[in-house]
Design an enzyme around this catalytic site. Structure first.
Site, PDB file in Angstrom:
ATOM      1  N   ARG A 167       0.796  -1.198   0.077  1.00 18.05           N
ATOM      2  CA  ARG A 167      -0.236  -0.054  -0.107  1.00 18.05           C
ATOM      3  C   ARG A 167       0.861   1.179   0.178  1.00 18.05           C
ATOM      4  NH1 ARG A 167      -4.456   0.096   4.600  1.00 18.05           N
ATOM      5  NH2 ARG A 167      -2.644   0.748   5.925  1.00 18.05           N
TER       6      ARG A 167
ATOM      7  N   LYS B 298      -2.564   6.430   1.348  1.00 21.08           N
ATOM      8  CA  LYS B 298      -2.417   7.042   2.904  1.00 21.08           C
ATOM      9  C   LYS B 298      -1.518   7.937   2.881  1.00 21.08           C
ATOM     10  CE  LYS B 298      -2.363   4.586   7.321  1.00 21.08           C
ATOM     11  NZ  LYS B 298      -3.658   5.262   7.740  1.00 21.08           N
TER      12      LYS B 298
ATOM     13  N   GLU C 158     -16.259   6.008   4.522  1.00 22.42           N
ATOM     14  CA  GLU C 158     -15.379   5.579   5.585  1.00 22.42           C
ATOM     15  C   GLU C 158     -15.384   6.843   6.811  1.00 22.42           C
ATOM     16  OE1 GLU C 158     -11.309   4.807   5.125  1.00 22.42           O
ATOM     17  OE2 GLU C 158     -11.087   6.038   3.366  1.00 22.42           O
TER      18      GLU C 158
END
Ligand code: PLP
Ligand code: COI
Length: 341
Positions: free
Chosen positions: A82, A184, A220
């Site tokens: 990620r 992220k 989210e």
């Protein structure tokens, strides 16, 4: 190895400086070999890319002490992958996957005295991150970067531990379609700080963000994915290209299907249907699974049958199975647990 004298059972989710961190620099097109250092400070140019244009990405993971006293991490390969995707999206160099994993293992090992004991309710949070260090004044990527990994012992992310949360549906947006919601990057969190402070001031624990284009679908929260349970016991998680692909959520879907024999699906979830679910939770490395008791949509309350005192029964099973795997009480799927020797 003697553990540090820390009141493990009363830790919140905060920063406690530990003894060692890993540092590697990227210069002239390559990463140096990196090293562990006791120096917790970063000294960079006043004009560093990270300070001017927020060129920074990070990861969040944990180390656990198992029942038989080993120190383990959970699926670090997925964090490495990620972070690779995050770096590419911000035009940053990739820190190689095998080196990422090794840096995490080395940093945890060097700080073994800070890994909370089994059963304490605390864990060692691991924060790998990378940022542009050289001067950048026109909007462009930096040429030089630093990759670091630090650790800090933590307790529950939400005050009150596993007490069900109250969430509000927010009018702020977190991520645009085709934007950066799926990586992220610090910038996604910078823009959520006002929204979370506003939520707290109004008595809510977190924000439910909706899709920015239609404001009809569940995305989210600022720091975790949603997980829902239908009245007939099916696990449902929202699918969207603008949410972070949570490693906890992906693991929970597997756990639901392969350990608990439940149906589990990832699909679009509309705000309209949220009232029909039996249980709701937030999942993530920091959040683990934090139950949601109530969602408030502009004054309209959605109260889940699981209530405001206990985790719902399916959420609880998911929680116990996932943490059982992480803490070595249950056998893990192949490759999920990396032991720190
Ligand atoms: N969504 C956001 C915005 C997050 O910051 C996090 C935390 O990492 C998650 C979801 C959960 O992801 P993971 O389970 O990989 O920790
Ligand atoms: C994590 O769960 O690791 C995160 O990065 C979330 C953050 C809000 C603490």
């Amino acid at each position: 190895m003697e553990k540090k004298n820390i009141d493990w059972g009363n830790l919140g989710f905060g920063y406690i400086q530990t003894d060692y961190r890993f540092v590697s620099d990227f210069k002239n097109g390559s990463w140096d070999e990196g090293k562990l250092t006791e120096d917790a400070n970063v000294v960079i140019s006043e004009c560093a890319g990270v300070l001017q244009y927020a060129q920074t990405v990070f990861e969040g993971m944990k180390a656990y002490t198992t029942e038989d006293g080993r120190i383990v991490t959970f699926r670090p390969d997925l964090n490495a992958e990620r972070m690779e995707n995050s770096a590419k999206r911000l035009e940053m160099p990739v820190f190689p996957k095998d080196r990422f994993i090794q840096a995490v293992l080395d940093t945890v090992k060097a700080n073994a005295a800070y890994v909370p004991p089994f059963g304490s309710g605390a864990t060692l949070y691991i924060r790998p991150y990378m940022f542009g260090t050289n001067p950048v004044i026109g909007v462009k990527p930096a040429d030089e970067y630093q990759f670091r990994v630090f650790t800090t012992p933590v307790g529950p992310y939400f005050k009150g531990g596993v007490k069900p949360l109250t969430i509000r549906v927010t009018d702020f947006d977190r991520a645009a379609p085709h934007g950066t919601g799926h990586i992220k990057a610090g910038l996604n969190y910078a823009m959520s700080i006002h929204a979370i402070m506003d939520a707290h001031r109004q008595g809510y624990d977190e924000n439910m963000y909706l899709d920015a284009a239609t404001r009809t679908k569940v995305e989210e929260t600022g720091g975790a994915n949603f997980i829902f349970v239908t009245k007939d016991g099916k696990v449902v998680t929202p699918k969207s290209d603008s949410i972070l692909p949570s490693i906890t959520r992906r693991s929970l879907i597997y756990v639901a299907q392969h350990y608990l024999g439940l149906e589990a699906e990832e699909r679009e979830v509309t705000l309209d249907e949220v009232k029909d679910f039996a249980e709701c939770g937030l999942c993530g490395t920091a959040a683990v699974i934090s139950p949601v008791g109530k969602i408030v949509d502009h004054g309209k309350e959605i109260c889940f049958p699981s209530g405001m005192t206990e985790m719902g029964p399916v959420t609880k099973k998911l929680y116990e199975t996932l943490t059982g795997i992480q803490m070595g009480r249950l056998e893990a799927p192949k490759g999920w647990i990396q032991v720190i020797e």
